[in-house]
Design a protein around this motif. Structure first.
Motif, PDB file in Angstrom:
ATOM      1  N   ALA A  17       0.866  -1.358   0.149  1.00  0.00           N
ATOM      2  CA  ALA A  17      -0.083  -0.062   0.034  1.00  0.00           C
ATOM      3  C   ALA A  17       0.945   1.511  -0.011  1.00  0.00           C
ATOM      4  O   ALA A  17       0.707   2.069  -0.748  1.00  0.00           O
ATOM      5  N   SER A  18       1.774   1.232   0.740  1.00  0.00           N
ATOM      6  CA  SER A  18       3.009   2.520   0.868  1.00  0.00           C
ATOM      7  C   SER A  18       3.577   2.490  -0.686  1.00  0.00           C
ATOM      8  O   SER A  18       3.617   3.593  -0.956  1.00  0.00           O
ATOM      9  N   ALA A  19       3.967   1.433  -1.230  1.00  0.00           N
ATOM     10  CA  ALA A  19       4.519   1.800  -2.507  1.00  0.00           C
ATOM     11  C   ALA A  19       3.556   1.929  -3.475  1.00  0.00           C
ATOM     12  O   ALA A  19       3.943   2.997  -4.448  1.00  0.00           O
ATOM     13  N   LEU A  20       2.378   1.868  -3.484  1.00  0.00           N
ATOM     14  CA  LEU A  20       1.235   2.080  -4.305  1.00  0.00           C
ATOM     15  C   LEU A  20       0.830   3.745  -4.337  1.00  0.00           C
ATOM     16  O   LEU A  20       0.947   4.371  -5.060  1.00  0.00           O
ATOM     17  N   LEU A  21       1.000   4.010  -2.798  1.00  0.00           N
ATOM     18  CA  LEU A  21       0.854   5.575  -2.703  1.00  0.00           C
ATOM     19  C   LEU A  21       2.023   6.407  -3.232  1.00  0.00           C
ATOM     20  O   LEU A  21       1.765   7.444  -3.715  1.00  0.00           O
ATOM     21  N   SER A  22       3.326   5.762  -2.913  1.00  0.00           N
ATOM     22  CA  SER A  22       4.391   6.392  -3.381  1.00  0.00           C
ATOM     23  C   SER A  22       4.457   6.473  -5.166  1.00  0.00           C
ATOM     24  O   SER A  22       4.685   7.734  -5.454  1.00  0.00           O
ATOM     25  N   ARG A  23       3.775   5.718  -5.709  1.00  0.00           N
ATOM     26  CA  ARG A  23       3.751   5.501  -6.969  1.00  0.00           C
ATOM     27  C   ARG A  23       2.561   6.509  -7.558  1.00  0.00           C
ATOM     28  O   ARG A  23       2.835   7.195  -8.579  1.00  0.00           O
ATOM     29  N   LEU A  24       1.565   6.666  -6.797  1.00  0.00           N
ATOM     30  CA  LEU A  24       0.563   7.764  -7.102  1.00  0.00           C
ATOM     31  C   LEU A  24       1.139   9.356  -7.059  1.00  0.00           C
ATOM     32  O   LEU A  24       0.646   9.915  -7.851  1.00  0.00           O
ATOM     33  N   ARG A  25       1.783   9.401  -5.945  1.00  0.00           N
ATOM     34  CA  ARG A  25       2.473  10.670  -6.011  1.00  0.00           C
ATOM     35  C   ARG A  25       3.279  11.350  -7.000  1.00  0.00           C
ATOM     36  O   ARG A  25       3.367  12.196  -7.478  1.00  0.00           O
ATOM     37  N   VAL A  26       3.978  10.232  -7.518  1.00  0.00           N
ATOM     38  CA  VAL A  26       5.033  10.426  -8.678  1.00  0.00           C
ATOM     39  C   VAL A  26       4.466  10.624  -9.670  1.00  0.00           C
ATOM     40  O   VAL A  26       4.533  11.569 -10.476  1.00  0.00           O
ATOM     41  N   ILE A  27       3.221   9.827 -10.026  1.00  0.00           N
ATOM     42  CA  ILE A  27       2.316  10.112 -11.152  1.00  0.00           C
ATOM     43  C   ILE A  27       1.456  11.398 -11.188  1.00  0.00           C
ATOM     44  O   ILE A  27       1.505  12.051 -12.224  1.00  0.00           O
ATOM     45  N   GLU A  28       1.030  11.713 -10.082  1.00  0.00           N
ATOM     46  CA  GLU A  28       0.598  13.163  -9.917  1.00  0.00           C
ATOM     47  C   GLU A  28       1.234  14.296 -10.371  1.00  0.00           C
ATOM     48  O   GLU A  28       0.686  15.306 -10.809  1.00  0.00           O
ATOM     49  N   ASP A  29       2.672  14.206 -10.376  1.00  0.00           N
ATOM     50  CA  ASP A  29       3.271  15.160 -10.622  1.00  0.00           C
ATOM     51  C   ASP A  29       3.898  15.143 -12.101  1.00  0.00           C
ATOM     52  O   ASP A  29       4.796  16.180 -12.567  1.00  0.00           O
ATOM     53  N   GLN A  30       3.364  14.169 -12.958  1.00  0.00           N
ATOM     54  CA  GLN A  30       3.582  14.212 -14.408  1.00  0.00           C
ATOM     55  C   GLN A  30       2.635  14.900 -15.196  1.00  0.00           C
ATOM     56  O   GLN A  30       1.581  15.282 -14.684  1.00  0.00           O
ATOM     57  N   PRO A  31       3.000  15.153 -16.453  1.00  0.00           N
ATOM     58  CA  PRO A  31       2.281  15.782 -17.209  1.00  0.00           C
ATOM     59  C   PRO A  31       0.867  14.861 -17.541  1.00  0.00           C
ATOM     60  O   PRO A  31       1.090  13.591 -17.383  1.00  0.00           O
ATOM     61  N   LEU A  32      -0.104  15.376 -17.941  1.00  0.00           N
ATOM     62  CA  LEU A  32      -1.445  14.794 -18.115  1.00  0.00           C
ATOM     63  C   LEU A  32      -1.406  13.593 -18.853  1.00  0.00           C
ATOM     64  O   LEU A  32      -1.831  12.503 -18.444  1.00  0.00           O
ATOM     65  N   GLU A  33      -0.631  13.500 -20.119  1.00  0.00           N
ATOM     66  CA  GLU A  33      -0.619  12.341 -21.097  1.00  0.00           C
ATOM     67  C   GLU A  33       0.189  10.954 -20.163  1.00  0.00           C
ATOM     68  O   GLU A  33      -0.207   9.965 -20.261  1.00  0.00           O
ATOM     69  N   SER A  34       1.008  11.405 -19.631  1.00  0.00           N
ATOM     70  CA  SER A  34       2.132  10.445 -18.940  1.00  0.00           C
ATOM     71  C   SER A  34       1.248   9.948 -17.485  1.00  0.00           C
ATOM     72  O   SER A  34       1.302   8.587 -17.493  1.00  0.00           O
ATOM     73  N   ARG A  35       0.448  10.775 -16.961  1.00  0.00           N
ATOM     74  CA  ARG A  35      -0.371  10.331 -15.758  1.00  0.00           C
ATOM     75  C   ARG A  35      -1.477   9.416 -16.462  1.00  0.00           C
ATOM     76  O   ARG A  35      -1.537   8.326 -15.760  1.00  0.00           O
ATOM     77  N   ALA A  36      -2.083   9.523 -17.521  1.00  0.00           N
ATOM     78  CA  ALA A  36      -2.948   8.878 -18.086  1.00  0.00           C
ATOM     79  C   ALA A  36      -2.371   7.335 -18.321  1.00  0.00           C
ATOM     80  O   ALA A  36      -2.778   6.316 -17.821  1.00  0.00           O
ATOM     81  N   ALA A  37      -1.400   7.316 -18.818  1.00  0.00           N
ATOM     82  CA  ALA A  37      -0.666   6.008 -19.133  1.00  0.00           C
ATOM     83  C   ALA A  37      -0.365   5.307 -17.921  1.00  0.00           C
ATOM     84  O   ALA A  37      -0.678   4.084 -17.735  1.00  0.00           O
ATOM     85  N   ALA A  38      -0.022   5.891 -16.944  1.00  0.00           N
ATOM     86  CA  ALA A  38       0.709   5.359 -15.654  1.00  0.00           C
ATOM     87  C   ALA A  38      -0.539   4.765 -14.969  1.00  0.00           C
ATOM     88  O   ALA A  38      -0.497   3.751 -14.220  1.00  0.00           O
ATOM     89  N   PHE A  39      -1.881   5.647 -14.719  1.00  0.00           N
ATOM     90  CA  PHE A  39      -2.981   5.067 -14.082  1.00  0.00           C
ATOM     91  C   PHE A  39      -3.620   4.125 -14.688  1.00  0.00           C
ATOM     92  O   PHE A  39      -4.278   3.001 -14.146  1.00  0.00           O
ATOM     93  N   VAL A  40      -3.631   3.950 -16.039  1.00  0.00           N
ATOM     94  CA  VAL A  40      -4.013   2.634 -16.901  1.00  0.00           C
ATOM     95  C   VAL A  40      -3.175   1.597 -16.492  1.00  0.00           C
ATOM     96  O   VAL A  40      -3.735   0.277 -16.249  1.00  0.00           O
ATOM     97  N   GLN A  41      -1.945   1.424 -16.266  1.00  0.00           N
ATOM     98  CA  GLN A  41      -1.084   0.601 -15.681  1.00  0.00           C
ATOM     99  C   GLN A  41      -1.497   0.002 -14.614  1.00  0.00           C
ATOM    100  O   GLN A  41      -1.638  -1.190 -14.181  1.00  0.00           O
ATOM    101  N   ILE A  42      -1.609   0.981 -13.362  1.00  0.00           N
ATOM    102  CA  ILE A  42      -2.112   0.570 -12.239  1.00  0.00           C
ATOM    103  C   ILE A  42      -3.341   0.023 -12.181  1.00  0.00           C
ATOM    104  O   ILE A  42      -3.738  -0.854 -11.409  1.00  0.00           O
ATOM    105  N   HIS A  43      -4.339   0.600 -12.734  1.00  0.00           N
ATOM    106  CA  HIS A  43      -5.690  -0.009 -13.046  1.00  0.00           C
ATOM    107  C   HIS A  43      -5.661  -1.438 -13.562  1.00  0.00           C
ATOM    108  O   HIS A  43      -6.237  -2.411 -12.843  1.00  0.00           O
ATOM    109  N   ASP A  44      -4.835  -1.446 -14.462  1.00  0.00           N
ATOM    110  CA  ASP A  44      -4.902  -3.141 -14.915  1.00  0.00           C
ATOM    111  C   ASP A  44      -4.429  -3.947 -14.178  1.00  0.00           C
ATOM    112  O   ASP A  44      -4.736  -5.138 -13.965  1.00  0.00           O
TER     113      ASP A  44
END
Length: 70
Positions: A17-44
Motif C-alpha cells: 500500500a505504501s509503494a502504491l501511494l508512492s507511485r501515485l504521488r510520482v504520477i500526480e507530478d507528471q504531465p497529463l498524458e503521462s499520468r493517464a498511461a501510468a494510471f492505466v497500468q496501475i488499474h490493469d
C-alpha cells in the motif's frame, strides 16, 4: 516518463500500500498524458490482482464465483 509498475508485487500488505501511494504521488507530478498511461497500468495491475484473488478465493473456500460476473 511513467514509473514502472511492479507486476510481481500484489497489493495486499502495508508495504504494498505504501509503494502504491508512492507511485501515485510520482504520477500526480507528471504531465497529463503521462499520468493517464501510468494510471492505466496501475488499474490493469489492480484489476488482475483482484480477479486472481476472487478466482483463488472461490476455489479455496469451495464457493463459486459465477454470480460475481453476471
Amino acid at each position: 516518463m511513467s514509473p514502472d509498475i511492479d507486476a510481481e508485487t500484489p497489493a495486499t500488505s502495508g508495504d504494498d500500500a505504501s509503494a502504491l501511494l508512492s507511485r501515485l504521488r510520482v504520477i500526480e507530478d507528471q504531465p497529463l498524458e503521462s499520468r493517464a498511461a501510468a494510471f492505466v497500468q496501475i488499474h490493469d495491475r489492480l484489476q488482475s490482482t483482484l480477479e486472481a484473488s476472487v478466482r483463488d478465493g472461490g476455489r479455496d473456500s469451495g464457493t463459486g464465483t459465477s454470480n460475481l460476473h453476471g
